[in-house]
Design an enzyme around this catalytic site. Structure first.
Site: not given
Ligand code: NAD
Length: 371
Positions: A146, A257
């Protein structure tokens, strides 16, 4: 003199203020029960910050965070207002990412707990849930794909484009997140599963080497390595095998998640983002895993448990108050055991379940802390 702690409470937008009020209510009960002094100062962030002071993270709010021992954060962003301003000024980027950067929050902790009483909220069949699911995902938050450079999209002479993201980790970055993972495992069931892709990625080989070396400092914690694809599958097949899952940034983003889905509702899931420990204390930002839930905001419908459990994590990780933190987690378990349910975790077929609003849930948890 009682122990004193400074807390910046940034409720934000949507359901943020409602669930924050309940978390503060519970913290006041903790303060009384354990003879602490909690100096809680509220300040605007997100659209509340833009409306009050022209910025998603107003200077005064940032200054307050800097003077505080920890930040209890609600959530920010409103889908109908966000697109009206430039991306870099929008609340999630301008407030949350800025806070992460400002305080060097490199470790994200997401506990996923599914108690027997909420078995119906889990998408897995009961036989896969064992005696309940209790996983802590420890995610590296500031490195990897990222943030690695170069990161760009370029036009190719032959036509079309080429997009480049770069996955980079240094030994030091892996070491510091591994220590967070092993220390957490020590306080839990003493098992750490390190997630990587060492069969394909250079980063994976380094990750595995460094984690194996750090593990020698924690002989009481059992270490296993698992490839990320298998980890994703095992979470669905046998989630009860996991205690702490240690992940680099992108793998942790995805697996946390996936693990969160096991708990049935976003309204149940707290998180902690931690920086470097200095002396006895670790600065952290504590927030629910969910967003501002504009669909239910202002209606006394939101589940405040994620925010209250985030306050529990703050007591544990930033203030080192394990007894107080346990009192909060036990109080949550008690009211769930008693059948109290906000709409997101309610099913009519459960004879014991009683539907309550945000405030009633907060009142019950605060009362359970006080006994
Ligand atoms: P969301 O998490 O706000 O909502 C998704 C669903 O979960 C909705 O149906 C909502 O009602 C439900 N939900 C979430 N929290 C709940 C709770 N405590 N109790 C009961 N139900 C709950 O995600 P979204 O709708 O994609 O995003 C809404 C806004 O929140 C967007 O502006 C987004 O950018 C922002 N957001 C902020 C954060 C953050 O501040 N950390 C995180 C995610 C999304």
């Amino acid at each position: 003199m009682s122990q004193a702690f400074q807390i910046a409470a940034l409720a934000g937008d949507g359901i943020g203020p409602e669930v924050m009020s309940e978390a503060i209510k519970v913290l006041r009960a903790v303060e009384k029960k354990f003879g602490l002094t909690l100096k809680i100062t509220e300040a605007p962030v997100g659209w509340a910050g833009i409306d009050a002071a022209g910025k998603a993270l107003p200077d005064a709010t940032l200054a307050l965070c800097k003077q505080s021992d920890a930040v209890l954060f609600g959530s920010v962003g409103l889908p109908d207002r966000d697109p009206t301003i430039p991306k870099e000024e929008r609340p999630e980027r301008a407030a949350l990412l800025r806070l992460r950067k400002e305080f060097g929050l490199f470790a994200n902790l997401r506990p996923v707990v599914l108690s027997k009483a909420l078995a119906h909220a889990c998408p897995l069949q009961p036989e896969r849930q064992g005696d309940g699911i209790d996983i802590l995902v420890v995610r590296e938050l500031t490195g990897g794909m990222y943030f690695g450079q170069p990161k760009l999209t370029e036009n190719l002479e032959a036509g079309g484009k080429r997009a480049i993201d770069t996955m980079v980790y240094t030994t030091a970055e892996i070491e510091r997140i591994a220590h967070v993972g092993f220390r957490a495992a020590r306080l839990r069931h003493k098992k750490l599963t390190s997630i990587d892709k060492a069969n394909v990625l250079e980063n994976g080989v380094l990750w595995r080497d460094v984690v194996t070396r750090v593990a020698k400092e924690y002989p009481d914690v059992a270490l296993e390595h698992m490839f990320v694809d298998n980890g994703a599958m095992q979470l669905m097949l046998k989630p009860t095998q996991f205690d702490v899952m240690l992940c680099e940034n992108m793998f942790g983003d995805i697996l946390s998640d996936e693990a969160a889905a096991l708990a049935g509702s976003l309204g149940m899931l707290p998180s902690a983002s931690l920086g470097q420990t200095t002396g006895e204390r670790t600065f952290g930002v504590y927030e629910p895993a969910g967003g501002t839930a504009p669909d239910i905001a202002g209606k006394n419908l939101a589940n405040p448990i994620a925010q209250i459990a985030s306050a529990g994590l703050m007591l544990e990780y930033s203030f080192g108050l394990s007894d107080a933190a346990n009192a909060v987690h036990k109080a949550i378990a008690k009211v769930i055991g008693d059948g109290l349910r906000t709409g997101d975790i309610y099913i009519a077929q459960d004879a014991k379940a009683r539907k309550v609003g945000t405030r009633e849930m907060g009142d019950a948890i605060a009362a359970a802390v006080s006994v």
